[in-house]
Each structure stands twice: as structure tokens, then as C-alpha cells.
Design a protein around this motif. Sequence first.
Motif, PDB file in Angstrom:
ATOM      1  N   ASP A  13      -2.235  12.370  -0.389  1.00  0.00           N
ATOM      2  CA  ASP A  13      -3.356  12.547   0.911  1.00  0.00           C
ATOM      3  C   ASP A  13      -3.549  11.171   2.250  1.00  0.00           C
ATOM      4  N   ALA A  14      -1.797  10.360   1.642  1.00  0.00           N
ATOM      5  CA  ALA A  14      -2.028   9.012   2.361  1.00  0.00           C
ATOM      6  C   ALA A  14      -1.530   9.934   3.612  1.00  0.00           C
ATOM      7  N   ARG A  58       3.161   8.766  -5.994  1.00  0.00           N
ATOM      8  CA  ARG A  58       1.867   8.437  -7.074  1.00  0.00           C
ATOM      9  C   ARG A  58       0.636   9.750  -6.178  1.00  0.00           C
ATOM     10  N   LYS A  59      -0.387  10.438  -6.925  1.00  0.00           N
ATOM     11  CA  LYS A  59      -1.136  11.503  -6.735  1.00  0.00           C
ATOM     12  C   LYS A  59      -1.566  10.928  -5.092  1.00  0.00           C
ATOM     13  N   SER A  60      -1.711  10.113  -5.176  1.00  0.00           N
ATOM     14  CA  SER A  60      -2.755   9.620  -3.844  1.00  0.00           C
ATOM     15  C   SER A  60      -1.867  10.349  -2.913  1.00  0.00           C
ATOM     16  N   ASP A  61      -0.681   9.809  -2.930  1.00  0.00           N
ATOM     17  CA  ASP A  61       0.603   9.231  -1.628  1.00  0.00           C
ATOM     18  C   ASP A  61       0.476  10.685  -1.347  1.00  0.00           C
ATOM     19  N   ASN A  66      -1.247  10.305 -13.448  1.00  0.00           N
ATOM     20  CA  ASN A  66      -0.612   9.788 -11.602  1.00  0.00           C
ATOM     21  C   ASN A  66       0.025   9.758 -11.043  1.00  0.00           C
ATOM     22  N   THR A 124       0.799  -1.128   0.074  1.00  0.00           N
ATOM     23  CA  THR A 124       0.013  -0.026  -0.181  1.00  0.00           C
ATOM     24  C   THR A 124       0.967   1.289   0.068  1.00  0.00           C
TER      25      THR A 124
END
Length: 756
Positions: A432-433, A427-430, A478, A362
Motif C-alpha cells: 500500500d506504499a 513487507r505486507k505494508s509495502d 508480515n 522507509t
Amino acid sequence: MGHSEGGRSEQPKGWAIAPGTIAFSHVGYQPAGPKIAIAHEGSHSFQIVEADSNQVVATLDAAPVINSRGSYRKLDFTSFSKPGRYRLRHGSTNSDPFLISDDAWEPVIEATLNAFYGLRCGFPVPGVQDACHRDVFALYKGEKRSVEGGWHDAANLTQSPYRTHLSIYALLDLHDALKLRGKSALAERALEEALWGLDWSVRTRFAPAQRALYNHVSYWTDSKVGTADDVIQDDERSSVGRDDFQNILGVLAGARSVRTLRTRDAKLASNVLKAAREDFALVAAAIQPPKDAPPLEINQPSWRDFIGYATLAAVEMYRATGERQYATEAARFAKWLVAIQERTFIDGIGITGYFYEDAGRTRIVHEYHNSFEDCGLLAFSALCDALPDHPDWMDWYAGLAIYADHFCVTGSEASGPFNIIPAAVWRKSDLDAPQPLDRTGMMLAQKPSAVFPTPPMPDVIRRQMQQQYDAGTSLGPNHTLRIFPLWYDHVRKGSSTVHMSKTIGLGAAAATLQRADLSDLAARQVQWVLGANPFSRSLLYGVGNAFWQNFTVALPNFVGGMSLGFNSYEEDAPAWGNNAVFPYKEMWVYSSCRMAMNFSRVGIGARLKGTAPQGAEFRNSRTKKTTRVRPGKFDLQLDAGRYDVRYGSIERQLAVADASSVVLSLDPLRTAILSATSRLTEGGRHQIDLTVSGAGTHELTVRTWNAAVSGPKQVIATQTAKTYPISLEITDPSKPWIVAFGTANEPHNIMTISGN
């Protein structure tokens, strides 16, 4: 650094080479190695000038390089290999003198060992300190022991076990590599430092899997037992306890030391091995992948770090004992390690081979401060070497090949013409992790300062992270590639330890894959640290022609001392101003550890042994130096590179990498020379064309990853090359494929072909 008649200005950050400056390796270059310097835009040619006579000895093209980082001239003089003392001249700019010499990097190794010596704890360092911290104790079941020894951690006087154990391992590897190269005196210095650390490791282990966890005393004591300032460390962080990451590193250092010490100090080797057996048994029985993946604080190891070093430790236990149980455990651990390496081109991006922190994949490994990137690559390399017939061998080999080609080589293009290994894929989502609690930042920001004006605020951190993400090299909608870490606090700063850990991994891959080009790329990473960077400054204090002082608190700047290294700010670009500040300029023993580990794998040469019934001749394609062996058995050291090899009527090419060990059978009556290309047939099917020449009939060995092949089991080699068609089926087109060919006659001489 370079200089011109108009003087020199220096920017504190960015990729630009200042006019009047040449970025080059200050200590010099090895004759057989890569020799590249970078200059500002200017003349189409450059000269190599003898430093003493001022005579021009070569004029070469200065290749233009224009990209998003700037306009440069690449001064590639790899083809020039004559030993001597030279300058580079580009237009009106002259570099400072440097050497071309087999021993060019020897002073750097000496300086690195000097830094270790200066950082010793519990030792009277002349002109610096008396034997210190002998009155700092750990207590376990009524037994009190002094915990002085090893090396002070950094600018302060604390002591961290993991940095000590990894330094022991690095110094032992350096000792063995230097000894093979014939540098006996320098090898003994490396061993002396390793034994200093090993003594501390033995004394601070109180019972199976029970160690002193840390030395938090960052101030001078009187070092006299029984006075008022004696310290007993009984807090949770620094008491005696069980920490299995520390334990597995203790096993790693201990098992590795047995190989070197067995013939020198059998009693010490026996005691160390006994402890390693006990600790390994307890740790191995408890290993299970964690079910969650919380954000890691600044000194917390990840699952990748733990299982990578556990695998390497198991291999070292197997090497030390020859007992199959350790080989079995190494292979068991390696399955977890393989599972957390990304080997797919996610979303079609061209970068892969990186690792995840956790078993659930993850969180991509994003290192900022400590770095253990080498652990998985060293483990794969050790497995390939120790267990060559294991059914999982190709999984390990592929892990090295994918990391080297699709992370290091491809990723280094993002920083051309410097070509440094990048820090990480994001990753772009990282963004906001969940991020770990910034304890140090919060503590230091209690009183406002220029460095910490306010406590860390989530909205500011998020905005800064987005800015850094956008400054990276886009890999698609991404993903982005960061050359330098993407910082999210004020403390995790300084990227060169991260960079050098990746270089260790690249060096390990080069040795196993027998890739001289990868050895060249690894050498360029070290050259970057030694001056071939935009600032033309060496990062090691007292080494080279230009360097800044490090940040220190209780100790002086030691020659060879290295800090955490290059910083970066809002852009994905290096920063290296003249400001000796915490944390990125802080002198750190772990940086010296990383340099020592690299010098056991970069520029150290290769060992070749085997038989040559009619003798043989090796001619280096760069230096033209010829090495001859007499008929019979041979055992020699050669520089990394490509060689034209001649024995009897046979002529072939051979590539050898630094730190590799190659076994050859150079029999002109029984030899197979393999080469291969891949193509699509007219029917749209994949095919490998395997070309064979030489002499004799040979059993062909073929190992594949992400591919299936169908072709001959046996090949006939003659002086006239023959091509054998081999059908190729790619299992998963979103991953690279790899096919490794060899023969039963030369199982260690592997020819690999791969594709996307």
C-alpha cells in the motif's frame, strides 16, 4: 537440453522440469567448480558418458528433492573433474554434450564481448551498419559535439550514460582478471571494448560535472554532418547538464581506467584522472542524504545506488592516486551505506542483509528493471581491501558476511534445488506504499493492444500485487520473500539483470570473506543463466544448445546478446516462452555488462603470493591437482576451492575464493593454524573455543561485530593442537554476530566464526 526417445514438450512457465529433459549448463563446467544438473523425477542414479565414445565413465546417485515447486532428481557430479566432452544420462534421457574444462566459460566471455561489439554506436559493424549517429549533437555554451560512441542501449538505438560507464568498469575488471588467468588475447578484447566506451565518456564531458545526459535518438540517421536530419539534443532529458549520479559513475569508470592505462597510455590516464578529480570534488561537496523518499520511476537511482557507487568511486580514486583525502571520503560515505543495510532479523524472520532505498529506511530496495544491487557490496569489498587497518573495517566486512549468509545463502533455499538468489523481501505494508507513475505503461496503453489492453488502473495493480505477494515464500505474518520481482506494471519485466547484479555482490563477498562455498553459489547463478534452469535454455542468444531469439527493433540478434531475462506471472516462478516481445526479451547492453562483471569474479580463480622458505605444495580437494612452489617467494593463480597445503612438517587446509588475492607466509617454523567453534557453557554463557596448532608464538588479532570477546592476546602454536577458551558477549541477540581471528604474521589470512 536433454532429450529422450519420446521427444520433448516444454512449458512456458513454472518450476517443473519437463519429462525427458535435463537442466544443465550448456557450455559446461570447470573441473574445480560445482557441477549440478536437475532432472525430472525418475531413476535413483545417473551416468556420466563420454560424448564421443558413448562409454559410461561414472555412475552417481541422483538425489531426490521434493518440495512445493515439484519433484526432482539432483544430479551432483562435482566430484568428477576429469576434463573432457560428456553427456549426462538419467534413465532414458540424455543431455546434449558439454565440456568439463578450465576454459569452459571462455566461449561465453567471447560471445558477451561480441554483443558489445555489435551494439557499438558510431562504428562500422561489418554486415550490420556503417558508422552511425555522427550527426547527433549536444550543445554546451556554443560548443557542439557529436555524441555517437559507446554502445546502443538495447533493441533500439538510444544511448544511456550510466549503462556505458558501468560497462567500462566491468570490462576493465574483466580485462585484469583475464590477464591474471593468462588469457592475454581475450583480455585485450575486453580492454578494446572498455576503451571504446571510455572514448565516448571523455568526449561527452564538456566541463567539470557537465555531461551529455542521454542520447534519445532511437532511429537511423544518415550520419552525415550538415544534412537535413542532423539532430541537436537540447531537451531537458538529453541536453548537457549536471546529473551527479551520472557524474559519480563517470568518476568510477575514469578512476578505474587509470589503474589499467597508466603504463599503457600515460597521457590518456592523466587526462582522465584530471577530469575525475574535478568531478569528484564537486559531487563530494554536494552529497547529503535526501530528506524524503518518493517512489522512484523506472530509471531513477535511489540513495542506496548513489551512495554505494560514490563510496566505490572514492576507493577507486584512492587506488588511482594514493591520496588519503579519497580514503577519508570513502569511509565517510560508507557510514551512510552501512546505515541503510538491514542487519537485524526483523520480526524474527531468517532473512537479513538487504538494503533500503532511502536514508530514513522507509522503503526496502525492490528492483525490477535496472539493478544496482552490486554497488554496496562492491564498495564494502573495495574498502576492506584498500583500508585493512581502518577502525570501521569490521562494519564493512560484516556487511558482506551478513548479505552473503543471511540473504544469498539462506534466501536461495527458497528456490531449491536450483538455489538462485532471491529478488527481495517484501513487507505486507509495502503493498500500500505509494508507487511511481507508470509513464511508459500509460503511453503504450493509449492504443489498446494485447500487451497493454487498458491504461494501468490502481485497483487492478493492487490486486495483482497482492496475488504475487501471497505467491512468495512466507517469512511470517508480515513478510514474504520473492524469488522473482513483485511486478506492479507492464514495463518493469525481466529479472535476470536484477539476479546477475546480486550475483556480482555475492562474488565480491566471496572474495573478501575467502569463502569457496560462496564462489560455488555464485557459479551456480551463472550456470542458471546458461541452461541450468527449468526450461534448460540458455538466455544468451547463440550460446549453448537451445536458446530463443531476443526482441530487437533496429538491430539483429547478436551472438552473446542477452535480454532482461526471466519473466514471471501470477506465481513466483520463472517464465520463458517462445515469444520475442518487449520488454523482458529485449536485447540489452546492460545485461551484457552484468555478465562481464560476473565473469571477472566467477570461475576466474584466485591469486596467491607470499613466501615459503622450504617450498610448499597445494593440493585441490576436488580435482586432486597438486601445485608446487619452490623455496622463496611465490606468485601463482589457483582455482577457487579448498586446498590441503603442506610446507615442511606443517599440514593445513586453506580455502580460496574466485577473484581474491591472498598473501601467505608459509614458514614451518612460524605458522599458526586457527579453527574455532562456539558453544554455551554449563553456566549458560557463550564461549568460543579457539584451537591453535603449528609452530611459534603469535600475536592474536581479533575483530568483532555485534560482539565483545575476552581471551588471550598471544597464542603458542605447536604440532599438538591447543584450545583457548574465549568468552563471548553478544551485543544484540536480534542480529548475527561475527568474530574474525588472525595473526600478526599472516594478517590477510582471516578465520571467521559467526552465529545468530
